[in-house]
Design a protein around this motif. Structure first.
Motif, short mmCIF file in Angstrom:
data_model
loop_
_atom_site.label_atom_id
_atom_site.label_comp_id
_atom_site.label_asym_id
_atom_site.label_seq_id
_atom_site.Cartn_x
_atom_site.Cartn_y
_atom_site.Cartn_z
N UNK A 2 36.21 -29.74 19.23
CA UNK A 2 37.03 -30.59 18.40
C UNK A 2 36.14 -31.21 17.33
N UNK A 3 36.61 -31.22 16.12
CA UNK A 3 35.90 -31.86 15.03
C UNK A 3 36.67 -33.10 14.59
N UNK A 4 35.94 -34.19 14.37
CA UNK A 4 36.52 -35.44 13.93
C UNK A 4 35.92 -35.81 12.58
N UNK A 5 36.76 -36.14 11.63
CA UNK A 5 36.30 -36.49 10.30
C UNK A 5 36.85 -37.85 9.90
N UNK A 6 35.95 -38.82 9.71
CA UNK A 6 36.34 -40.16 9.30
C UNK A 6 36.34 -40.27 7.78
N UNK A 7 37.18 -41.15 7.28
CA UNK A 7 37.22 -41.44 5.86
C UNK A 7 37.74 -42.86 5.65
#
Length: 123
Positions: A2-7
């Motif tokens: 799983x990849x998590x990308x914050x912004x």
């Protein structure tokens, strides 16, 4: 995996607001609890907020009433609305996710972590 990308991080004045977002991708079927943690320079990473699949949430005492965690299971996202920001909120904020769904998840039990997004609150 799983990849998590914050912004959504940035620079704000004391009393300002920011909304952080975390988007999950990859093998996300049946993903369980999600959370936000933060780490300031020279300090240990600390818990900020967590939310279960069914929407139960809990918060760090110092952010209660100011921060709100929300998730959208259909969109595989979790947000952190931060209001009334203080200089002590300055940190890199990290999104975390795991497979546990039937109880709250401890920090060491989260399986996936994002790269972090910087939040700076000026005084």
């Amino acid at each position: 995996q799983v990849q998590l990308l914050e912004s959504g991080g940035g620079l704000v004045q004391t009393g300002g607001s920011l909304r952080l977002s975390c988007a999950a991708s990859g093998s996300i079927r049946n993903l369980g609890n999600m959370a936000w943690y933060r780490q300031a320079p020279g300090k240990q990473r600390e818990f900020v907020a967590t939310i279960t699949v069914t929407g139960f949430s809990t918060y760090l005492e110092s952010v209660k009433g100011r921060f709100t965690i929300r998730r959208d299971n259909a969109k595989n996202t979790v947000d952190l609305q931060m209001n009334s920001l203080k200089p002590e909120d300055t940190a890199v904020y990290y999104c975390a996710a795991g497979m546990i769904y039937y109880r709250f998840t401890q920090e060491g039990e989260y399986d996936y972590w994002g790269q972090g997004t910087q939040v700076t609150v000026s005084s």
